[in-house]
Write a protein that holds these residues in place. Structure first.
Motif, mmCIF file in Angstrom:
data_model
loop_
_atom_site.group_PDB
_atom_site.id
_atom_site.type_symbol
_atom_site.label_atom_id
_atom_site.label_comp_id
_atom_site.label_asym_id
_atom_site.label_seq_id
_atom_site.Cartn_x
_atom_site.Cartn_y
_atom_site.Cartn_z
ATOM 1 N N ASP A 313 39.732 54.102 101.651
ATOM 2 C CA ASP A 313 41.174 54.020 101.866
ATOM 3 C C ASP A 313 41.933 54.043 100.541
ATOM 4 N N ARG A 314 41.361 53.395 99.525
ATOM 5 C CA ARG A 314 42.023 53.375 98.217
ATOM 6 C C ARG A 314 42.119 54.796 97.652
ATOM 7 N N GLU A 316 41.977 57.621 99.404
ATOM 8 C CA GLU A 316 42.855 58.400 100.283
ATOM 9 C C GLU A 316 44.324 58.159 99.928
ATOM 10 N N ASN A 317 44.692 56.920 99.678
ATOM 11 C CA ASN A 317 46.078 56.602 99.320
ATOM 12 C C ASN A 317 46.499 57.289 98.031
ATOM 13 N N LEU A 320 47.381 61.000 98.923
ATOM 14 C CA LEU A 320 48.336 61.290 99.994
ATOM 15 C C LEU A 320 49.474 62.200 99.546
#
Length: 512
Positions: A313-314, A316-317, A320
């Motif tokens: 998630d880190r 991916e952020n 973005l």
């Protein structure tokens, strides 16, 4: 078989196809296959089999591949003799390595003419090594039982065309093979990652959730939305978590990234592959075992899977807002919850980085059996013809141009509502990210790897009567918000400059 009347051979063929629950068939016209064409036309008129006619045999093969891949049903492609047969080979190879039920029905001259100078006569039996072969219609049921591609070669003697009444039996029975093999029971520990490649078993989502295994899910694995799927899996593998892996479970056919392939080919970790050696992406060592299915005993370490999810998630952020991935994000969101067909090279890898995980997404199909760029347009059209809801395909310009004859179809042929998004960087952008993109090869790069063509995609679409629109990446989301009527092409022109630098930035995110 050459002693039988050609029209009776054609009648028996259609009856056999109906018995195997065939609902779609693709035909490339020819003289020797004439009775087969007339029989299929009659079946189409009677509402028994929907017929698709294509003049290019290679594209006909890929159209049938897309129909079969999306529907899961046996789908025949019928050709005349000679070089027409050889043009089916690429689609059959993809079907072989992806386990797709594609049936090549090839018309042939009588065997007595082989070895002579008779027109369009060659040795058609055995033309496709590794593909199940039969020359008897009565042997079709047994040949297709394994689920992969089959070659049926039928000898047709003159007279080829006779005036007859075509009537076919309308009864059919299930062709579903019984589930075979044993289930291997695994303990939830040691610390395990599940690598899900193309066409993985969706039931593994529940297994991984119970066991607490993070899933590295390729876009076409069907496991992207699984509760333990992690974002940017191939980038996370570049960090320290890889050092803590104690076991690997893999499924499907994972071939998309080198970090994943390198993980699977390590010989110091016990590895269980759900499948056989044909879908394992390397030479299996003594540490690799194979299973038909797996189940798990016990529950896993929640902190293990949580650490992977947080790492993904880190990253991916951080990605973005990267402009380079605007197209991939827009296409994924617009295709949800419909159908998305992805071309090989950069498009599927871009989607792999930015497509959301652990939430519903589109059904994703891709030709990952041999991961070629050929036939993608026809594959997408075939898949869209069997699907309901929104259908989008994303591919690069070389992939589109390589398969542009997929747009060559008659005005009355069935057409899906399909948007083809072409990411046009005028050449082979993926090579910038590979060894060939290193500065020492720069003098040769453009000619032998970059291969710009300067082809006018709008003019090509116009020649085929296909709607085309040139859009900016920032405009794509708006254009994708509406469903097309028929086939349309949205061309997004981008640059290959910076692809290699972007690869380095993305890879470096794992260490941040």
């Amino acid at each position: 078989m050459s002693d039988d009347r050609a029209v009776e051979v054609a009648r028996r063929l259609v009856a056999a196809l109906l018995a195997q629950e065939v609902t779609e068939a693709v035909l490339s016209p020819g003289s020797r296959s004439g009775p087969l064409a007339l029989a299929l036309y009659a079946a189409d008129e009677q509402g028994l089999i929907r017929l698709h006619v294509r003049v290019d045999e290679r594209e006909a093969g890929y159209l049938a591949l897309g129909l079969a891949k999306a529907s899961g049903r046996l789908t025949p492609v019928i050709t005349t003799s000679g070089t027409a047969v050889a043009n089916l080979h690429p689609a059959l190879l993809e079907a072989l390595h992806a386990g797709v039920p594609l049936l090549a029905v090839t018309a042939d001259r009588p065997a007595r003419l082989r070895g002579t100078g008779a027109n369009q006569t060659t040795i058609q039996p055995g033309m496709f090594p590794g593909i199940t072969f039969t020359d008897r219609i009565t042997g079709l049921a047994g040949a297709v039982r394994e689920g992969g591609p089959v070659h049926l070669n039928v000898e047709l003697d003159e007279p080829l065309v006779e005036s007859v009444s075509w009537q076919f039996p309308q009864n059919s029975w299930s062709m579903s093979a019984p589930v075979s093999g044993r289930t291997q029971v695994l303990e939830s520990g040691p610390r395990t990652v599940l690598v899900a490649g193309d066409g993985a078993d969706p039931a593994l989502a529940a297994v991984a959730q119970q066991a607490g295994w993070p899933i590295l899910a390729e876009p076409s694995s069907g496991l992207r939305s699984a509760p333990t799927s992690i974002a940017c899996g191939r980038i996370v593998l570049g960090g320290r978590l890889i050092e803590r892996i104690e076991r690997i479970v893999s499924a499907g056919h994972p071939t998309l990234s080198r970090p994943v392939t390198n993980l699977l080919t390590r010989t110091n970790l016990p590895t269980v592959h759900v499948g056989d050696a044909s879908t394992f992406p390397g030479v299996p060592g003594a540490n690799v075992t194979f299973a038909d299915r797996i189940s798990v005993r016990g529950s896993g370490d929640e902190s293990w899977v949580r650490s992977w999810i947080q790492a993904g998630d880190r990253i991916e952020n951080a990605l973005l807002h990267a402009e380079q991935f605007v197209v991939a994000k827009a296409v994924w969101e617009a295709a949800t919850p419909g159908l998305l067909v992805l071309g090989s090279s950069n498009p599927i890898r871009d989607v792999d980085l930015v497509a959301p995980v652990r939430v519903p997404g589109p059904r994703v199909l891709a030709n990952r059996g041999l991961a070629g760029i050929d036939g993608t347009v026809s594959t997408a059209i075939g898949a869209a013809l069997t699907s309901y809801g929104r259908a989008i395909a994303l591919m690069g310009d070389l992939t589109f141009l390589h398969g542009a004859n997929g747009l060559l179809m008659g005005p009355i042929e069935p057409r899906p509502d399909l948007t083809i998004v072409v990411l046009n960087d005028d050449g082979g952008g993926i090579f910038h990210t590979l060894e060939q993109g290193s500065p020492e090869y720069s003098s040769a790069f453009e000619r032998v790897f970059g291969t710009p063509t300067r082809t006018k995609i709008d003019a090509l679409c116009a020649a085929h009567g296909i709607k085309h629109r040139l859009v900016q990446a920032s405009q794509l989301e708006g254009y994708l918000s509406r469903t097309p009527v028929g086939i349309e092409v949205l061309e997004v022109q981008v640059t290959r400059a910076g692809r290699r630098a972007l690869q380095s930035v993305v890879s470096g995110l794992a260490a941040v």
